[in-house]
Write an enzyme that holds these catalytic residues in place. Structure first.
Site, PDB file in Angstrom:
ATOM      1  CG  HIS A   1     -94.412 -94.244  -8.295  1.00  6.94           C
ATOM      2  ND1 HIS A   1     -94.098 -93.976  -9.597  1.00  6.94           N
ATOM      3  CD2 HIS A   1     -93.628 -95.295  -7.925  1.00  6.94           C
ATOM      4  CE1 HIS A   1     -93.164 -94.822 -10.015  1.00  6.94           C
ATOM      5  NE2 HIS A   1     -92.870 -95.636  -9.027  1.00  6.94           N
TER       6      HIS A   1
ATOM      7  NE  ARG B   1     -93.994-102.947  -8.117  1.00  7.99           N
ATOM      8  CZ  ARG B   1     -93.169-102.915  -9.126  1.00  7.99           C
ATOM      9  NH1 ARG B   1     -93.568-102.468 -10.283  1.00  7.99           N
ATOM     10  NH2 ARG B   1     -91.939-103.349  -9.005  1.00  7.99           N
TER      11      ARG B   1
ATOM     12  CB  SER C   1     -91.411 -96.161 -14.203  1.00 10.27           C
ATOM     13  OG  SER C   1     -91.880 -95.530 -13.041  1.00 10.27           O
TER      14      SER C   1
HETATM   15  N1  COA Z   1     -96.496 -98.639  -7.949  1.00 12.53           N
HETATM   16  C1  COA Z   1     -96.061 -98.670  -9.188  1.00 12.53           C
HETATM   17  N2  COA Z   1     -94.791 -98.927  -9.520  1.00 12.53           N
HETATM   18  C2  COA Z   1     -93.946 -99.133  -8.528  1.00 12.53           C
HETATM   19  C3  COA Z   1     -94.331 -99.111  -7.189  1.00 12.53           C
HETATM   20  C4  COA Z   1     -95.671 -98.850  -6.912  1.00 12.53           C
HETATM   21  N3  COA Z   1     -96.144 -98.815  -5.676  1.00 12.53           N
HETATM   22  N4  COA Z   1     -93.256 -99.380  -6.431  1.00 12.53           N
HETATM   23  C5  COA Z   1     -92.241 -99.554  -7.264  1.00 12.53           C
HETATM   24  N5  COA Z   1     -92.662 -99.397  -8.525  1.00 12.53           N
HETATM   25  C6  COA Z   1     -91.856 -99.562  -9.725  1.00 12.53           C
HETATM   26  C7  COA Z   1     -91.022 -98.391 -10.062  1.00 12.53           C
HETATM   27  O1  COA Z   1     -91.699 -97.536 -10.950  1.00 12.53           O
HETATM   28  C8  COA Z   1     -89.853 -99.042 -10.728  1.00 12.53           C
HETATM   29  O2  COA Z   1     -90.180 -99.316 -12.059  1.00 12.53           O
HETATM   30  P1  COA Z   1     -89.065 -99.430 -13.202  1.00 12.53           P
HETATM   31  O3  COA Z   1     -88.108-100.507 -12.750  1.00 12.53           O
HETATM   32  O4  COA Z   1     -89.849 -99.803 -14.365  1.00 12.53           O
HETATM   33  O5  COA Z   1     -88.404 -98.083 -13.273  1.00 12.53           O
HETATM   34  C9  COA Z   1     -89.711-100.369 -10.035  1.00 12.53           C
HETATM   35  O6  COA Z   1     -90.955-100.607  -9.469  1.00 12.53           O
HETATM   36  C10 COA Z   1     -88.672-100.400  -8.986  1.00 12.53           C
HETATM   37  O7  COA Z   1     -88.899 -99.321  -8.098  1.00 12.53           O
HETATM   38  P2  COA Z   1     -87.823 -98.876  -7.097  1.00 12.53           P
HETATM   39  O8  COA Z   1     -87.357-100.013  -6.279  1.00 12.53           O
HETATM   40  O9  COA Z   1     -88.325 -97.693  -6.356  1.00 12.53           O
HETATM   41  O10 COA Z   1     -86.603 -98.578  -8.041  1.00 12.53           O
HETATM   42  P3  COA Z   1     -85.959 -97.269  -8.373  1.00 12.53           P
HETATM   43  O11 COA Z   1     -84.898 -97.501  -9.364  1.00 12.53           O
HETATM   44  O12 COA Z   1     -87.001 -96.303  -8.804  1.00 12.53           O
HETATM   45  O13 COA Z   1     -85.288 -96.809  -6.995  1.00 12.53           O
HETATM   46  C11 COA Z   1     -83.744 -97.019  -5.107  1.00 12.53           C
HETATM   47  C12 COA Z   1     -84.427 -97.680  -6.288  1.00 12.53           C
HETATM   48  C13 COA Z   1     -83.654 -95.535  -5.247  1.00 12.53           C
HETATM   49  C14 COA Z   1     -84.541 -97.270  -3.871  1.00 12.53           C
HETATM   50  C15 COA Z   1     -82.373 -97.691  -4.984  1.00 12.53           C
HETATM   51  O14 COA Z   1     -81.799 -97.772  -6.264  1.00 12.53           O
HETATM   52  C16 COA Z   1     -81.411 -96.922  -4.092  1.00 12.53           C
HETATM   53  O15 COA Z   1     -81.553 -96.899  -2.887  1.00 12.53           O
HETATM   54  N6  COA Z   1     -80.395 -96.311  -4.716  1.00 12.53           N
HETATM   55  C17 COA Z   1     -79.382 -95.521  -3.992  1.00 12.53           C
HETATM   56  C18 COA Z   1     -78.044 -96.238  -3.985  1.00 12.53           C
HETATM   57  C19 COA Z   1     -77.931 -97.089  -2.753  1.00 12.53           C
HETATM   58  O16 COA Z   1     -78.086 -96.635  -1.630  1.00 12.53           O
HETATM   59  N7  COA Z   1     -77.646 -98.373  -2.981  1.00 12.53           N
HETATM   60  C20 COA Z   1     -77.560 -99.336  -1.914  1.00 12.53           C
HETATM   61  C21 COA Z   1     -78.927 -99.915  -1.607  1.00 12.53           C
HETATM   62  S1  COA Z   1     -78.861-101.074  -0.296  1.00 12.53           S
END
Ligand code: COA
Length: 159
Positions: free
Chosen positions: A17, A90, A129
């Protein structure tokens, strides 16, 4: 001025991140890191703890703000008039999920908002994470996977 948002659960913030945050902060005038409570994930750290860790880690970045929100991402983006939503990619497995989300969000965003993808530095592409949490909870070493400030916080709070 271009306002960008980088969002996620950050439970915890990892060096993957951080790499995206550093690069996005160079690309845009102002970057907000928006921490979200993801109801589909069981969190190790409370939202308040994640926000505190994030603020401590990012305190030296002049153009980076920390915030949290709940509900629909698109509502938060439209209300705060962000121009760009930054996502890290990723691997190909991220792409399927990300394109669906980007296309759905495009319907919901005000018309000028773009989702922009930054390719994760390969040295961090195996990090998530969840994997960091699992290794830590089972007594494995997570040095180098999360920023030192996060490591200190985790050790202090002995989670
Ligand atoms: N390096 C390391 N890890 C990374 C990364 C990077 N560059 N990019 C993503 N990750 C990891 C994250 O740590 C996370 O790990 P985990 O699943 O073990 O926790 C995983 O990849 C997924 O990341 P992410 O897609 O950012 O998931 P999130 O749960 O942290 O966030 C949101 C997702 C917030 C973007 C999404 O749930 C959201 O938009 N929610 C709001 C509700 C909404 O609007 N819904 C409709 C969407 S169309």
């Amino acid at each position: 001025m271009t306002k960008a948002l980088y969002t996620g659960s950050f439970d915890p913030l990892t060096n993957g991140h951080m790499n995206i945050i550093e690069r996005a902060a160079r690309l845009y005038d102002e970057l907000t890191v928006g921490i979200i409570e993801n109801p589909h994930k069981l969190a190790l750290f409370t939202l308040e703890e994640r926000e505190e860790m994030m603020r401590e880690t990012l305190k030296d970045f002049d153009n980076v703000k920390v915030d949290h929100f709940s509900g629909l991402l698109a509502n938060y983006v439209n209300e705060n008039k962000f121009d760009v939503v930054v996502r890290g990619l990723r691997a190909t497995m991220d792409f399927e999920y990300e394109i669906q989300m980007a296309q759905m969000n495009a319907r919901l965003f005000d018309s000028s908002v773009e989702t922009v993808f930054l390719m994760t530095d390969p040295k961090y592409s195996f990090i998530s994470s969840s994997v960091v949490k699992e290794v830590h909870q089972l007594g494995g070493c997570i040095d180098g996977l999360v920023p030192d400030s996060i490591l200190d916080y985790i050790k202090r709070s002995a989670k």
